[in-house]
Design a protein around this motif. Sequence first.
Motif, mmCIF file in Angstrom:
data_model
loop_
_atom_site.group_PDB
_atom_site.id
_atom_site.type_symbol
_atom_site.label_atom_id
_atom_site.label_comp_id
_atom_site.label_asym_id
_atom_site.label_seq_id
_atom_site.Cartn_x
_atom_site.Cartn_y
_atom_site.Cartn_z
ATOM 1 N N TYR A 147 0.810 -1.219 0.000
ATOM 2 C CA TYR A 147 0.000 0.000 0.000
ATOM 3 C C TYR A 147 0.848 1.276 0.000
ATOM 4 O O TYR A 147 0.355 2.343 -0.370
ATOM 5 N N PHE A 148 2.091 1.153 0.408
ATOM 6 C CA PHE A 148 2.995 2.306 0.449
ATOM 7 C C PHE A 148 4.231 1.983 -0.397
ATOM 8 O O PHE A 148 5.322 1.748 0.140
ATOM 9 N N PRO A 149 4.086 1.950 -1.720
ATOM 10 C CA PRO A 149 5.213 1.518 -2.560
ATOM 11 C C PRO A 149 6.426 2.435 -2.457
ATOM 12 O O PRO A 149 7.565 1.980 -2.668
ATOM 13 N N ALA A 151 7.692 3.446 0.128
ATOM 14 C CA ALA A 151 8.484 2.972 1.255
ATOM 15 C C ALA A 151 9.475 1.884 0.852
ATOM 16 O O ALA A 151 10.433 1.616 1.588
ATOM 17 N N ILE A 152 9.261 1.275 -0.321
ATOM 18 C CA ILE A 152 10.228 0.284 -0.809
ATOM 19 C C ILE A 152 11.581 0.949 -1.047
ATOM 20 O O ILE A 152 12.638 0.355 -0.773
ATOM 21 N N ASP A 153 11.559 2.176 -1.538
ATOM 22 C CA ASP A 153 12.819 2.896 -1.757
ATOM 23 C C ASP A 153 13.552 3.123 -0.436
ATOM 24 O O ASP A 153 14.792 3.111 -0.394
ATOM 25 N N VAL A 154 12.801 3.345 0.635
ATOM 26 C CA VAL A 154 13.421 3.474 1.958
ATOM 27 C C VAL A 154 14.012 2.139 2.389
ATOM 28 O O VAL A 154 15.163 2.058 2.840
ATOM 29 N N LEU A 155 13.231 1.072 2.234
ATOM 30 C CA LEU A 155 13.714 -0.253 2.611
ATOM 31 C C LEU A 155 14.999 -0.604 1.866
ATOM 32 O O LEU A 155 15.899 -1.233 2.435
ATOM 33 N N ASP A 156 15.087 -0.180 0.631
ATOM 34 C CA ASP A 156 16.269 -0.525 -0.165
ATOM 35 C C ASP A 156 17.523 0.228 0.260
ATOM 36 O O ASP A 156 18.614 -0.053 -0.240
ATOM 37 N N THR A 157 17.378 1.174 1.199
ATOM 38 C CA THR A 157 18.557 1.785 1.823
ATOM 39 C C THR A 157 18.974 1.034 3.084
ATOM 40 O O THR A 157 20.006 1.358 3.667
ATOM 41 N N TYR A 158 18.170 0.076 3.514
ATOM 42 C CA TYR A 158 18.517 -0.747 4.677
ATOM 43 C C TYR A 158 19.651 -1.704 4.282
ATOM 44 O O TYR A 158 19.865 -1.983 3.098
ATOM 45 N N PRO A 159 20.324 -2.276 5.256
ATOM 46 C CA PRO A 159 21.309 -3.315 4.921
ATOM 47 C C PRO A 159 20.633 -4.516 4.260
ATOM 48 O O PRO A 159 19.513 -4.907 4.637
ATOM 49 N N SER A 160 21.290 -5.085 3.293
ATOM 50 C CA SER A 160 20.832 -6.342 2.701
ATOM 51 C C SER A 160 21.339 -7.508 3.548
ATOM 52 O O SER A 160 22.171 -7.336 4.457
ATOM 53 N N VAL A 161 20.855 -8.691 3.229
ATOM 54 C CA VAL A 161 21.370 -9.886 3.917
ATOM 55 C C VAL A 161 22.878 -9.987 3.720
ATOM 56 O O VAL A 161 23.635 -10.263 4.668
ATOM 57 N N GLY A 162 23.335 -9.738 2.503
ATOM 58 C CA GLY A 162 24.767 -9.798 2.234
ATOM 59 C C GLY A 162 25.547 -8.751 3.001
ATOM 60 O O GLY A 162 26.660 -9.024 3.491
ATOM 61 N N ASP A 163 24.984 -7.565 3.126
ATOM 62 C CA ASP A 163 25.643 -6.515 3.907
ATOM 63 C C ASP A 163 25.827 -6.936 5.361
ATOM 64 O O ASP A 163 26.897 -6.722 5.957
ATOM 65 N N VAL A 164 24.776 -7.504 5.940
ATOM 66 C CA VAL A 164 24.841 -7.899 7.354
ATOM 67 C C VAL A 164 25.819 -9.053 7.536
ATOM 68 O O VAL A 164 26.621 -9.066 8.481
ATOM 69 N N ARG A 165 25.779 -10.012 6.639
ATOM 70 C CA ARG A 165 26.731 -11.120 6.733
ATOM 71 C C ARG A 165 28.173 -10.618 6.669
ATOM 72 O O ARG A 165 29.036 -11.054 7.458
ATOM 73 N N ALA A 166 28.450 -9.704 5.744
ATOM 74 C CA ALA A 166 29.804 -9.168 5.610
ATOM 75 C C ALA A 166 30.205 -8.369 6.842
ATOM 76 O O ALA A 166 31.345 -8.473 7.323
ATOM 77 N N ALA A 167 29.269 -7.574 7.373
ATOM 78 C CA ALA A 167 29.574 -6.768 8.556
ATOM 79 C C ALA A 167 29.871 -7.648 9.764
ATOM 80 O O ALA A 167 30.799 -7.378 10.535
ATOM 81 N N PHE A 168 29.109 -8.696 9.937
ATOM 82 C CA PHE A 168 29.294 -9.553 11.110
ATOM 83 C C PHE A 168 30.509 -10.457 10.979
ATOM 84 O O PHE A 168 30.995 -10.986 11.991
ATOM 85 N N ALA A 169 31.012 -10.611 9.784
ATOM 86 C CA ALA A 169 32.272 -11.349 9.634
ATOM 87 C C ALA A 169 33.389 -10.650 10.385
ATOM 88 O O ALA A 169 34.355 -11.290 10.823
ATOM 89 N N ALA A 170 33.252 -9.324 10.572
ATOM 90 C CA ALA A 170 34.263 -8.574 11.327
ATOM 91 C C ALA A 170 34.333 -9.028 12.772
ATOM 92 O O ALA A 170 35.365 -8.878 13.434
ATOM 93 N N GLY A 171 33.237 -9.563 13.280
ATOM 94 C CA GLY A 171 33.226 -10.093 14.639
ATOM 95 C C GLY A 171 33.458 -11.587 14.691
ATOM 96 O O GLY A 171 33.310 -12.202 15.756
ATOM 97 N N GLY A 172 33.761 -12.172 13.567
ATOM 98 C CA GLY A 172 34.023 -13.608 13.517
ATOM 99 C C GLY A 172 32.774 -14.456 13.414
ATOM 100 O O GLY A 172 32.826 -15.668 13.646
ATOM 101 N N PHE A 173 31.649 -13.851 13.013
ATOM 102 C CA PHE A 173 30.408 -14.608 12.896
ATOM 103 C C PHE A 173 30.244 -15.142 11.480
ATOM 104 O O PHE A 173 30.420 -14.416 10.501
#
Length: 240
Positions: A147-149, A151-173
Amino acid sequence: MARIAYHEQEAAAFRAARHMPRKGLRHWRDAVAKYVHPGMRLLDLGAGTGMWATAFIDWFGIDVVAVEPSASMRARTSHPRTVGGDASAIPLRDGAADAAWLSTMVHHVPDLPAAAVELRRVLRPGAPVLIRSAFAGRHDRITLFRYFPEAIDVLDTYPSVGDVRAAFAAGGFGFVGLQAVPQITASSLQDAVAAMSRDAHTPLKLISDDAYAAGLARMYAAAAIATGPVIDSLDLLVLR
């Protein structure tokens, strides 16, 4: 700093609009059950007004320490063991927690690699990080974006799954798994639109007033003829 400020108005809206009935969360209970066991201590990081902290206690009878940066959110929490702090400075000693739960908060963290290092410090070796989120590019099963398309553009500025995986690799996860988990967000679309509050949803706060008004009109029109509950799916990303 979070993408939006959670002051009195936003915290009140969050508590009113974002607490879901427990019976609608059974798939979340089942999804996290393999990572939770009696006697453990769970860190609920970015705990908001305590819905998930109390759910974990009721479901599993475990010890939950909730950490929330917003004083207004903490003032409205349903979980008494909620303390101030954020992902950059978690007020726990080294190795104090057996798992961490991060629900719809990673997009508010300005430095995810630093947060991962801090989580590694407070978690025991091998402890899982359970991340519940709407990730960039994965909006298709979330009613709000229908209903609020804009807002998809806002969501697409959020981290992606790949972004989070790469970021957490810094902590050894490392990556353990990813699954979409359904939930009953509201008993009906009529109830959902009646409870709708722009202040409770980050993507809606960050679109224009005109886009919000148009989306709300679309939602009201759909609610007039809709039947059945509102079922959404968010992702559970598990790292260890």
